[in-house]
Design a protein around this motif. Structure first.
Motif, PDB file in Angstrom:
ATOM      1  N   ALA A 121      13.118   9.334  -1.572  1.00  0.00           N
ATOM      2  CA  ALA A 121      14.511   9.126  -1.178  1.00  0.00           C
ATOM      3  C   ALA A 121      14.810   8.754   0.437  1.00  0.00           C
ATOM      4  O   ALA A 121      15.612   7.616   0.384  1.00  0.00           O
ATOM      5  CB  ALA A 121      15.170  10.421  -1.688  1.00  0.00           C
ATOM      6  N   GLU A 122      14.042   9.294   1.331  1.00  0.00           N
ATOM      7  CA  GLU A 122      14.309   8.975   2.507  1.00  0.00           C
ATOM      8  C   GLU A 122      13.496   7.649   2.952  1.00  0.00           C
ATOM      9  O   GLU A 122      14.010   6.724   3.526  1.00  0.00           O
ATOM     10  CB  GLU A 122      13.489  10.022   3.591  1.00  0.00           C
ATOM     11  N   LEU A 123      12.283   7.209   2.245  1.00  0.00           N
ATOM     12  CA  LEU A 123      11.626   5.970   2.193  1.00  0.00           C
ATOM     13  C   LEU A 123      12.639   4.787   1.889  1.00  0.00           C
ATOM     14  O   LEU A 123      12.707   3.828   2.207  1.00  0.00           O
ATOM     15  CB  LEU A 123      10.321   6.023   1.984  1.00  0.00           C
ATOM     16  N   GLU A 160      14.729  19.274  -5.960  1.00  0.00           N
ATOM     17  CA  GLU A 160      13.901  18.248  -5.720  1.00  0.00           C
ATOM     18  C   GLU A 160      12.476  18.596  -4.994  1.00  0.00           C
ATOM     19  O   GLU A 160      12.636  19.686  -4.138  1.00  0.00           O
ATOM     20  CB  GLU A 160      14.514  17.200  -4.533  1.00  0.00           C
ATOM     21  N   THR A 161      11.349  18.144  -5.303  1.00  0.00           N
ATOM     22  CA  THR A 161      10.293  18.345  -4.621  1.00  0.00           C
ATOM     23  C   THR A 161      10.151  17.643  -3.242  1.00  0.00           C
ATOM     24  O   THR A 161      10.864  16.720  -2.931  1.00  0.00           O
ATOM     25  CB  THR A 161       8.913  17.776  -5.650  1.00  0.00           C
ATOM     26  N   VAL A 162       9.135  17.904  -2.584  1.00  0.00           N
ATOM     27  CA  VAL A 162       8.959  17.446  -1.013  1.00  0.00           C
ATOM     28  C   VAL A 162       8.624  15.786  -1.332  1.00  0.00           C
ATOM     29  O   VAL A 162       9.163  15.104  -0.512  1.00  0.00           O
ATOM     30  CB  VAL A 162       7.854  17.846  -0.350  1.00  0.00           C
ATOM     31  N   GLU A 163       7.924  15.274  -2.530  1.00  0.00           N
ATOM     32  CA  GLU A 163       7.787  14.086  -2.719  1.00  0.00           C
ATOM     33  C   GLU A 163       9.030  13.267  -3.130  1.00  0.00           C
ATOM     34  O   GLU A 163       9.186  12.338  -2.752  1.00  0.00           O
ATOM     35  CB  GLU A 163       6.662  13.970  -3.913  1.00  0.00           C
TER      36      GLU A 163
END
Length: 185
Positions: free
Chosen positions: A176-178, A168-171
């Protein structure tokens, strides 16, 4: 595959919850009544042996395994796709090897009628059969994922191979967190 992963996680979670209740009962019985169930450690070992492959399956499906992506993300897309394909194939090969090992172990246990060297003298065929099923669940997930990766490679879809099988990329993590934050609000 998400349903597959979720089912594995739920089964593991239920097993660990039951194990925690049994351990708590063991502690209370020991401290309050000076009595032991004698075998909770045996159950714990079985739970870990059965639960580990289920967790491996969840990790494979959810792409949660640890990868060192410092170099990976700096490579060209084709190189990333090739590494992702190799990783999926290697994980499937490992899963098949572990399944073969498990089958041999269960076969020997059945042949010799082995029992646990514990107070319960559990016939090992029962917990090892559950372990075999769990290992089969892990292997099935890995083989399906490897097949999907191979399909993408044969069709030269490096973009999808990187997207579906890469770390998974940072984006991706931020998204996912958002979405998780939005779901809780």
């Amino acid at each position: 595959m998400k349903t597959y992963s979720r089912t594995c996680a739920i089964v593991f979670g239920l097993m660990m919850t039951v194990l925690c209740v049994v351990i708590a009962a063991e502690i209370i019985l020991r401290k309050v009544f000076n009595h032991s169930l004698a075998g909770v450690d045996e159950l714990s070992g079985y739970a870990i042996a059965i639960g580990a492959p289920l967790c491996f399956a969840v990790t494979a499906v959810e792409r949660s395994h640890i990868r060192i992506n410092l170099l990976h993300m700096r490579m060209p897309r084709l190189a990333q796709a090739i590494l992702n394909l190799l990783a999926a194939l290697a994980l499937a090969a490992l899963a098949v090897f572990l399944l073969i090992f498990t089958i041999r172990t269960v076969s020997e246990t059945k042949l010799f009628g082995s029992v646990a060297q514990t107070p319960w003298l559990t016939p090992l065929i029962y917990p090892q059969s559950a372990w075999l099923v769990a290992m089969g669940v892990f292997t099935l997930a890995c083989v399906i994922l490897a097949g999907q990766a191979l399909w993408l490679a044969v069709h030269r879809d490096s973009v999808e191979l990187v997207r579906s099988f890469g770390p998974e990329t940072v984006e991706d993590e931020l998204e996912a967190e958002l979405s998780d934050l939005e779901a809780r609000a």
